[in-house]
Design a protein around this motif. Sequence first.
Motif, mmCIF file in Angstrom:
data_model
loop_
_atom_site.group_PDB
_atom_site.id
_atom_site.type_symbol
_atom_site.label_atom_id
_atom_site.label_comp_id
_atom_site.label_asym_id
_atom_site.label_seq_id
_atom_site.Cartn_x
_atom_site.Cartn_y
_atom_site.Cartn_z
ATOM 1 N N TRP A 1 0.941 -1.204 -0.078
ATOM 2 C CA TRP A 1 -0.022 -0.115 -0.026
ATOM 3 C C TRP A 1 0.906 1.232 0.118
ATOM 4 C CZ3 TRP A 1 -5.410 -0.549 -0.014
ATOM 5 C CH2 TRP A 1 -5.787 -1.841 0.445
ATOM 6 N N ILE A 2 0.597 1.981 -0.892
ATOM 7 C CA ILE A 2 1.439 3.446 -0.825
ATOM 8 C C ILE A 2 0.178 4.623 -1.086
ATOM 9 C CG2 ILE A 2 3.068 4.915 -2.276
ATOM 10 C CD1 ILE A 2 4.349 2.225 -3.432
ATOM 11 N N TYR A 3 0.302 5.392 -0.216
ATOM 12 C CA TYR A 3 -0.482 6.559 -0.032
ATOM 13 C C TYR A 3 0.173 8.007 0.125
ATOM 14 C CZ TYR A 3 -4.136 10.032 1.592
ATOM 15 O OH TYR A 3 -4.909 10.928 1.710
ATOM 16 N N TYR A 4 -0.263 8.864 -0.850
ATOM 17 C CA TYR A 4 0.172 10.144 -0.591
ATOM 18 C C TYR A 4 -0.845 11.077 -0.773
ATOM 19 C CZ TYR A 4 2.506 14.174 -2.421
ATOM 20 O OH TYR A 4 3.110 15.689 -2.294
ATOM 21 N N SER A 5 -0.689 11.934 0.000
ATOM 22 C CA SER A 5 -1.555 13.229 0.148
ATOM 23 C C SER A 5 -0.778 14.530 0.273
ATOM 24 C CB SER A 5 -2.484 13.060 1.533
ATOM 25 O OG SER A 5 -3.439 14.344 1.528
ATOM 26 N N GLY A 6 -0.961 15.449 -0.550
ATOM 27 C CA GLY A 6 -0.130 16.606 -0.868
ATOM 28 C C GLY A 6 -0.238 17.238 -2.138
ATOM 29 N N GLN A 7 0.877 18.008 -2.676
ATOM 30 C CA GLN A 7 0.587 18.436 -3.856
ATOM 31 C C GLN A 7 1.556 17.740 -4.849
ATOM 32 O OE1 GLN A 7 1.384 22.726 -3.911
ATOM 33 N NE2 GLN A 7 0.878 23.268 -1.754
ATOM 34 N N GLY A 8 1.042 17.899 -6.015
ATOM 35 C CA GLY A 8 1.540 17.255 -7.283
ATOM 36 C C GLY A 8 1.922 18.323 -8.225
ATOM 37 N N TRP A 9 2.732 17.840 -9.489
ATOM 38 C CA TRP A 9 3.027 18.812 -10.406
ATOM 39 C C TRP A 9 2.965 17.878 -11.830
ATOM 40 C CZ3 TRP A 9 3.380 23.510 -11.924
ATOM 41 C CH2 TRP A 9 4.290 23.852 -12.991
ATOM 42 N N ILE A 10 2.723 18.571 -12.830
ATOM 43 C CA ILE A 10 2.961 17.930 -14.067
ATOM 44 C C ILE A 10 3.420 19.303 -15.230
ATOM 45 C CG2 ILE A 10 0.390 18.070 -14.818
ATOM 46 C CD1 ILE A 10 0.912 15.867 -16.696
ATOM 47 N N GLY A 11 4.647 19.009 -15.402
ATOM 48 C CA GLY A 11 5.402 19.912 -16.142
ATOM 49 C C GLY A 11 5.106 19.857 -17.692
ATOM 50 N N ASP A 12 5.837 20.588 -18.552
ATOM 51 C CA ASP A 12 5.852 20.661 -19.941
ATOM 52 C C ASP A 12 6.015 19.149 -20.432
ATOM 53 O OD1 ASP A 12 4.953 23.208 -19.982
ATOM 54 O OD2 ASP A 12 7.007 23.928 -20.085
ATOM 55 N N ASP A 13 6.923 18.530 -19.784
ATOM 56 C CA ASP A 13 7.238 17.093 -20.141
ATOM 57 C C ASP A 13 6.369 16.114 -20.058
ATOM 58 O OD1 ASP A 13 7.420 16.825 -17.613
ATOM 59 O OD2 ASP A 13 9.489 16.268 -17.344
ATOM 60 N N GLY A 14 5.031 16.718 -19.289
ATOM 61 C CA GLY A 14 3.858 15.659 -19.203
ATOM 62 C C GLY A 14 4.174 14.572 -18.205
ATOM 63 N N VAL A 15 5.179 14.885 -17.299
ATOM 64 C CA VAL A 15 5.401 13.852 -16.250
ATOM 65 C C VAL A 15 4.782 14.175 -14.956
ATOM 66 C CG1 VAL A 15 7.319 12.644 -14.725
ATOM 67 C CG2 VAL A 15 7.875 13.246 -17.192
ATOM 68 N N VAL A 16 4.092 13.183 -14.213
ATOM 69 C CA VAL A 16 3.346 13.459 -13.050
ATOM 70 C C VAL A 16 4.051 13.147 -11.944
ATOM 71 C CG1 VAL A 16 1.518 12.725 -11.550
ATOM 72 C CG2 VAL A 16 1.164 12.849 -14.257
ATOM 73 N N ARG A 17 4.163 14.233 -11.019
ATOM 74 C CA ARG A 17 5.230 14.067 -10.000
ATOM 75 C C ARG A 17 4.566 14.361 -8.716
ATOM 76 N NH1 ARG A 17 10.253 14.006 -12.261
ATOM 77 N NH2 ARG A 17 10.474 14.903 -14.514
ATOM 78 N N LEU A 18 5.044 13.934 -7.586
ATOM 79 C CA LEU A 18 4.725 13.988 -6.396
ATOM 80 C C LEU A 18 5.705 14.860 -5.518
ATOM 81 C CD1 LEU A 18 3.360 10.603 -5.200
ATOM 82 C CD2 LEU A 18 2.047 12.520 -6.553
ATOM 83 N N LEU A 19 5.215 15.927 -4.687
ATOM 84 C CA LEU A 19 6.140 16.930 -4.247
ATOM 85 C C LEU A 19 6.555 16.597 -2.798
ATOM 86 C CD1 LEU A 19 4.727 20.304 -5.961
ATOM 87 C CD2 LEU A 19 6.567 18.536 -6.854
ATOM 88 N N PRO A 20 7.844 16.777 -2.525
ATOM 89 C CA PRO A 20 8.035 16.584 -0.803
ATOM 90 C C PRO A 20 7.979 18.031 -0.345
ATOM 91 C CG PRO A 20 10.014 16.734 -2.207
ATOM 92 C CD PRO A 20 8.846 16.562 -3.420
ATOM 93 N N ALA A 21 8.125 18.288 1.042
ATOM 94 C CA ALA A 21 7.952 19.339 1.796
ATOM 95 C C ALA A 21 9.222 20.367 1.240
ATOM 96 C CB ALA A 21 7.936 19.394 3.122
ATOM 97 N N ASP A 22 10.463 20.148 0.978
ATOM 98 C CA ASP A 22 11.392 20.839 0.650
ATOM 99 C C ASP A 22 11.476 21.461 -0.626
ATOM 100 O OD1 ASP A 22 12.201 18.530 -0.296
ATOM 101 O OD2 ASP A 22 14.243 18.803 0.415
ATOM 102 N N VAL A 23 10.662 21.058 -1.689
ATOM 103 C CA VAL A 23 10.666 21.358 -3.053
ATOM 104 C C VAL A 23 10.817 22.878 -3.382
ATOM 105 C CG1 VAL A 23 8.396 21.220 -3.723
ATOM 106 C CG2 VAL A 23 9.975 20.672 -5.330
ATOM 107 N N ALA A 24 11.664 23.263 -4.240
ATOM 108 C CA ALA A 24 11.715 24.569 -4.658
ATOM 109 C C ALA A 24 10.845 24.915 -5.724
ATOM 110 C CB ALA A 24 13.192 25.171 -4.980
ATOM 111 N N PRO A 25 10.347 26.185 -5.917
ATOM 112 C CA PRO A 25 9.521 26.640 -6.964
ATOM 113 C C PRO A 25 10.001 26.265 -8.465
ATOM 114 C CG PRO A 25 9.126 28.305 -5.571
ATOM 115 C CD PRO A 25 10.419 27.298 -4.694
ATOM 116 N N ASN A 26 11.378 26.433 -8.371
ATOM 117 C CA ASN A 26 12.147 26.103 -9.760
ATOM 118 C C ASN A 26 12.594 24.778 -9.884
ATOM 119 O OD1 ASN A 26 13.977 26.230 -7.616
ATOM 120 N ND2 ASN A 26 15.442 27.777 -8.858
#
Length: 588
Positions: free
Chosen positions: A102-127
């Motif tokens: 079982w893998i559960y994630y609650s938080g913020q995600g991101w999909i950039g211009d490359d179309g890759v879906v990503r899950l964001l850790p707490a220390d991620v920088a805007p850039n």
Amino acid sequence: MLLSSLLFGAALGAEPPSVDDPTPSGKRSWRDAMVVIGVEHYENLDATPYAIADAEAMERWLTKVRGPSTRRMFTVYNPDTQEMDTALKRGIARARNRGTLWIYYSGQGWIGDDGVVRLLPADVAPNGLDGAMALADIESMAARSRAQKVVIIVDATFDGTNREEGVIAKDLSNTEWESGDNDHVVVWMADRAGSAEVFGPAEHGLFTWAVMGALQGWADTDGDGVVKLWEAQEYVADITPRLGREQVSTVDQRNGPRNWGLSIGELRDDALTAEQITLLSVEDRDRRMQLAIIDHEAQAVEAMLDAMALIEGGDSRGPALLESFVDEWQNRPITLRWVPPVPAVDEARALLENPDALKPSAPVADATDTGDTGDTGTTVEPVQTGPKLSDDTCDDLIAMEPDALMGVFSPGRIACVEERMTGESQTTQDKLSRLLLADADSKGEKDEWERLMARHLEDIDRSDPDMCFLYAQHLQKKGVGSGEEAIRFADYALENKQYWSGDTYKKRLYGLYRLRAEAANELWKDAEQNLIADPTDENDLQTQKWRGISKDYSREWLDYAQASEQNIDRALMICVSAAGTKRACEEK
């Protein structure tokens, strides 16, 4: 229309059932492994409301119902990149043959211009969003584990923002969540289009709340005592739009995974009825509209005060600034997207569950024509003008809600409600008072609304910060004579600021700090005018008092505006005016 017309909604009806205390199964799936990740507080991004509560709920369910070995349980809250990566790798490595990972994630995600879906850790920088861990990589690692089954559940938006209500995320409808060779991996997403809203009344993400309820028994539609994957997924995908939200979670259509058994042990049997779902949907709509109205008004006040600050600072455009404000705001609408309940759909569902009701009925014989086409002598009733008032009863709180919204309480009903309030508990008094407030608001009776609101906050309850905020705004608009009372009720709202979260928290606090500073500034100016007209020691003391308060409140507003990266111009202007020097307002 005043801002309180919808304040009573959330106080009247049933609250959403809690999903935070699952019944222990008494069994252990020692081969299972779990990784639970909740990221609510980011170092460089907005907070994600209820993400920790969601992760805690999932952890409790997995621990009490599935019962994996403690050696295979990994839970991290607000992890940095390394902590999140470590938890995932360790949890995946600990999975065992014939077990479920079982893998559960609650938080913020991101999909950039490359179309890759990503899950964001707490220390991620805007850039650095494009460098966060890819969901596909997590799926690939999990697929290579020894687990017989892998269930990945993700409650996140995918545009790098929080999951505040009304936020529209990037469209992921064309994303393939499952790769063709991962037949033993299921990825369950909050919404096919990338959205993930919160469900404020339940203090959870909408998706996670529905998932928890489904796994605890609401989704056992065939009554066999086991919640299967298809039952849980179809239940969640069905209930979220029925609650008025444009959010439809993913459903895995593959034959193998569909029949996986997810829940074991005793299941709860309190699944929501169609009537309860409709009531929750309507009340949630009213609550969201209330929040939207408050935000709309706060933004308008801020825009007007910005224009006034420019005018007072000698801007050459002068009154044209206010004219521009009026043009922009006088007809500016509020848009709330809501999926309304359709009773006919519920009736159709009931018919589909009862095949006998769909059998063709016997043909009906033609009726005999009586030939009676004469004048019936029907009297035409006069057309009623204006709204029809309600009856004089006040027993049913829920039934009175529509009448209050339309402002059609009769004098008899108002008297009935007032009399009933004298003998009821505080909770019921609160509900009755909100009905009267809504009725007065809808009728446009501003003086009566003010009287009722003052009574509510003074004599019944003032723990609702939104009501205190509304009343403080109302008082400030009345002018300097109500300034002290406006500050008092703004302080009451600040005492309960923990009620808010995320972007709402930022907006409310900024608005309250601004309100206090503006009110104190007006009281200082008024005291100065009184001192000029009547230079007494008492008036001098009042002038010094309000100058000091104006300095303190504007400095608090300035500090918060800077910390929350909001506009500081007006706060700095008032602070410098009261303190005498800019340096006094910049010192830490």
